[in-house]
Design a protein around this motif. Structure first.
Motif, PDB file in Angstrom:
ATOM      1  N   TYR A  86      -2.124 -11.727  -3.955  1.00  0.00           N
ATOM      2  CA  TYR A  86      -2.963 -10.999  -3.010  1.00  0.00           C
ATOM      3  C   TYR A  86      -2.187 -10.511  -1.791  1.00  0.00           C
ATOM      4  O   TYR A  86      -2.343  -9.375  -1.357  1.00  0.00           O
ATOM      5  CB  TYR A  86      -4.106 -11.907  -2.587  1.00  0.00           C
ATOM      6  N   LYS A  87      -1.346 -11.355  -1.259  1.00  0.00           N
ATOM      7  CA  LYS A  87      -0.579 -10.962  -0.079  1.00  0.00           C
ATOM      8  C   LYS A  87       0.301  -9.758  -0.394  1.00  0.00           C
ATOM      9  O   LYS A  87       0.379  -8.803   0.381  1.00  0.00           O
ATOM     10  CB  LYS A  87       0.290 -12.126   0.391  1.00  0.00           C
ATOM     11  N   LEU A  90      -1.861  -6.580  -0.842  1.00  0.00           N
ATOM     12  CA  LEU A  90      -2.408  -6.029   0.401  1.00  0.00           C
ATOM     13  C   LEU A  90      -1.331  -5.486   1.318  1.00  0.00           C
ATOM     14  O   LEU A  90      -1.518  -4.456   1.967  1.00  0.00           O
ATOM     15  CB  LEU A  90      -3.215  -7.101   1.143  1.00  0.00           C
ATOM     16  N   THR A  91      -0.215  -6.179   1.397  1.00  0.00           N
ATOM     17  CA  THR A  91       0.801  -5.787   2.378  1.00  0.00           C
ATOM     18  C   THR A  91       1.857  -4.867   1.781  1.00  0.00           C
ATOM     19  O   THR A  91       2.691  -4.337   2.506  1.00  0.00           O
ATOM     20  CB  THR A  91       1.520  -7.024   2.955  1.00  0.00           C
TER      21      THR A  91
END
Lengths: 201, 201
Positions: A86-87, A90-91
């Motif tokens: 997820y990180k 998203l980033t």
DNA sequence: CCAAATTCTTATCTTTTGTTAACGTTTTGA
DNA sequence: TCAAAACGTTAACAAAAGATAAGAATTTGG
């Protein structure tokens, strides 16, 4: 499982958060892709940006880091749960962990670009924002609970709780992965199990 | 610090996530309240539903559970961070932890009802959804990192990392709270500190 | 089908952590 | 101002966890 079933399963899951009209669903659906991931294949891996936010329609995935050459398993996602690095997703930075299929797995997926388009879509943009807000909030709560378990409970208490809530984890997952999940070594979990057996016997 | 300063600080923080027009800000502002929390007073406590999602404009708050009559500190929020007993706020269930002012603290706050109204507001509803999605995603990433630290690192490694990133935590917070935050006892942290001193000396 | 790999347990030894208590220092609050 | 409370360190002992290795049972994949 065919694509239609997988997509319907996705719809049912997201409608838990936000109900959709048929027209909205048709639009939303157009941003989705089906990914079939054979056992041991990766959805994400260190050094690469994870390009998908997915729902597990069938199968399961395992999250793990490599530390000193050893795999350390931090999490799992089963049917009807979302899965992604997820990180990284998203980033748009490189992932630091693997997300790997534990079994042959079917994922209903947003690519990053498709998801951004869905947010920008005139018809469903507002609902998409709400939906993903609610989903993020849901998983944030899960994470907070898990952090609390590390801060306030001993490994043995964490394992007992896992036994109570009867996690699917315990049926479908090798014990040494569960040990990592609890923040301990496989040997230590084996000892905890023996301790518990003696007490309840 | 006066209310105007606090509100401007809130605006600056949320604009990191979503830029606002002046008109939008005026509407958003109308849903906000300023809460002044004296040291040792609670924003949330077990058995009560937490009714506020807040940004710390000044001061700091501490999150803790009571276990076997002892306080166990799980987290802190400092200036420009959001603070709430988030699970309670979102689910409208009783909180299981305290959120308490470490110092005299000023909070810029959404009550639950006001936030729901802001989501439903014609002018800013869409942006509110997006903003809170991005904020939830931001904190979700923070939580995932923290979970990873419990699964993949020893307490000593976690403390060393805290030293590197030079967290404000270390300057402003009593060591025994930091110990809890790291998932260990105060005595154990004191020993870790001694070990590190000997090595670097 | 069968060899290789994986999984789980157990044992031994070392290291770390928890527990309790004591002590001096600092901070707090009435 | 001053007694009480809070804080950090240290010591001693017990409990738990990590590291390593061995062995049995199970699973796997060709």
């Amino acid at each position: 499982m065919d694509s239609l079933t997988a997509l319907n399963q996705f719809r049912a899951q997201v409608e838990i958060f936000v109900p959709l009209t048929e027209a909205e669903w048709q639009v939303l659906k157009s941003y989705l892709e089906i990914i079939v991931l054979k056992k041991k294949k990766n959805l994400a891996e260190p050094g690469k940006v994870c390009n998908y936010l997915t729902l597990v329609a069938k199968g399961a995935v395992r999250y793990f880091h490599i530390k000193d050459g050893e795999e350390i398993t931090g999490y799992f996602s089963f049917e009807n749960e979302f899965a992604s690095s997820y990180k990284s997703f998203l980033t748009r930075q490189s992932a630091i962990n693997y997300v790997q299929a534990l079994e042959d797995t079917i994922l209903v997926s947003f690519s990053y670009n498709n998801l951004q388009q869905a947010y920008a879509d005139e018809l469903i943009g507002h609902k998409m924002e709400r939906m993903c807000r609610l989903i993020a909030e849901h998983y944030l709560i899960c994470c907070e609970d898990r952090i609390a378990s590390f801060v306030t409970q001993t490994p043995e208490e964490r394992y007992n709780k896992l036994l109570e809530t009867g996690g699917e984890v315990l049926q479908r997952i090798p014990q040494h992965y569960v040990a990592n999940f609890l923040g301990i070594t496989p040997v230590s979990l084996s000892r905890i199990r023996r301790r518990i057996m003696k007490i309840s016997a």
